[in-house]
Design an enzyme around this catalytic site. Structure first.
Site, PDB file in Angstrom:
ATOM      1  N   ARG A 225     -20.749  14.908  86.222  1.00 42.91           N
ATOM      2  CA  ARG A 225     -21.521  13.258  84.935  1.00 42.91           C
ATOM      3  C   ARG A 225     -22.400  13.524  85.052  1.00 42.91           C
ATOM      4  NH1 ARG A 225     -17.072  13.734  84.099  1.00 42.91           N
ATOM      5  NH2 ARG A 225     -15.334  11.553  84.149  1.00 42.91           N
ATOM      6  N   HIS A 273     -20.397  20.467  76.737  1.00 44.62           N
ATOM      7  CA  HIS A 273     -19.833  19.580  77.819  1.00 44.62           C
ATOM      8  C   HIS A 273     -17.498  20.286  77.827  1.00 44.62           C
ATOM      9  CE1 HIS A 273     -18.210  15.174  79.104  1.00 44.62           C
ATOM     10  NE2 HIS A 273     -17.039  16.229  79.734  1.00 44.62           N
TER      11      HIS A 273
END
Length: 310
Positions: A225, A273
């Site tokens: 994250r 990502h």
């Protein structure tokens, strides 16, 4: 009795998931109504992603559980209108994808591959890497993804140290926990992988003080994250040579703005990502298994502890 299942996610996902969910529901022997449009007071289960637009669960008076399509649940775990069980996605396809990505980038650093890929100038300087057994890899976060990555790296011979907030035991892995365990893990990790959840307790886990604990020139890999790292502190550590290189797959703002310093920094690799994602065929199996369990009165899988946020 018919089970009413609402699919609340990005509209483009409906034609992908609908036939997979339908077949798994049929295979499970359930009588069901699966749709993107069901009156709230008739919904038994919500298959959920944050980009589906659903925020207020108050009208869902018959709701039994919310089944997330995402592994991360930080955007819903603190929703006060959600009072029923919340299950996060633990999908073996997602786990395999993350493990492959982590192992690939650990090996990239371990073998010094960047130097040979980017520097083809005729210089002949043999400098073989150490064996994996001579390299310490630290993994912050020993949930499903962290454990799978740690075990894969251990199978290759790496000296793996794993850290989690609470005590864990994993065969072949040195498992540490708590503040002192974090300091010990950081002080030994030549390559550090971040796979912690995004909670108030994990924000800025890597900051000026903790980065200073790491071996000089250590490498960082973050597929977890974005908020786990204080960006300014990381840039300062990179510029000072305290951290040798960072590969970042997740960010506080996504897509990462084109003018962000990370893009142009010589010691940062940005990936968009892509470390892993939920695989619809296997995710559909996980979702339907939880619906089957709910209807059979069995415990749900992968329930979120709302007090911890994961």
């Amino acid at each position: 009795m018919t089970v009413n299942i609402l699919f609340s996610a990005r509209p483009a996902l409906w034609p992908v998931y609908e036939p997979l969910l339908r077949q798994n529901l049929l295979d499970a022997g359930l009588e069901f109504h699966l749709s993107t449009d069901i009156p709230p007071d008739q919904v038994d289960y919500v298959i959920y992603a944050p980009n589906g637009g659903l925020r207020d669960f108050t009208p869902y008076t018959r709701l039994k559980a919310v089944l997330s399509l995402w592994a991360g649940v930080e955007s819903i775990a603190d929703n006060e209108t959600l009072t029923v069980p919340l299950a996060r996605m633990v999908d073996h396809g997602l786990t395999q994808g993350m493990t492959e990505w982590v192992v690939g980038h650990v090996l990239r650093y371990h073998l010094g591959m960047d130097q040979h890929i980017t520097t083809q100038d005729g210089t002949w300087e043999p400098d073989p890497p150490p064996l994996a057994s001579e390299r310490t890899v630290g993994i912050l976060g020993l949930g499903t993804l962290g454990t799978a990555s740690a075990c894969a790296l251990n199978s290759l011979g790496f000296d793996v140290i794993g850290w989690s907030r609470s005590a864990k035991e994993i065969a072949g892995i040195t498992c540490l926990h708590g503040p002192e365990g974090l300091r010990e893990t950081l002080s030994q990790a030549e390559i550090l992988v971040l796979l912690l959840p995004d909670t108030a307790a994990t924000e800025n886990t890597l900051n000026t003080q903790t980065l200073a604990l790491m071996p000089k020139g250590a490498n960082i890999i973050n597929p977890g994250r974005g908020p786990l790292i204080d960006d300014e502190a990381l840039l300062a550590a990179l510029n000072a040579g305290q951290i040798g290189h960072a590969t970042l797959d997740v960010f506080r703002v996504e897509p990462l703005p084109t003018d962000h310093t990370f893009w142009a920094h010589p010691n940062v690799t940005v990936t968009p990502h892509i470390a892993s994602e939920t695989r619809p065929p296997t995710a559909a199996q996980v979702i339907v298994e939880n619906i089957r369990r709910g209807e059979a009165g069995e415990p749900y899988l992968h329930l979120v502890d709302r007090t911890l946020g994961y």
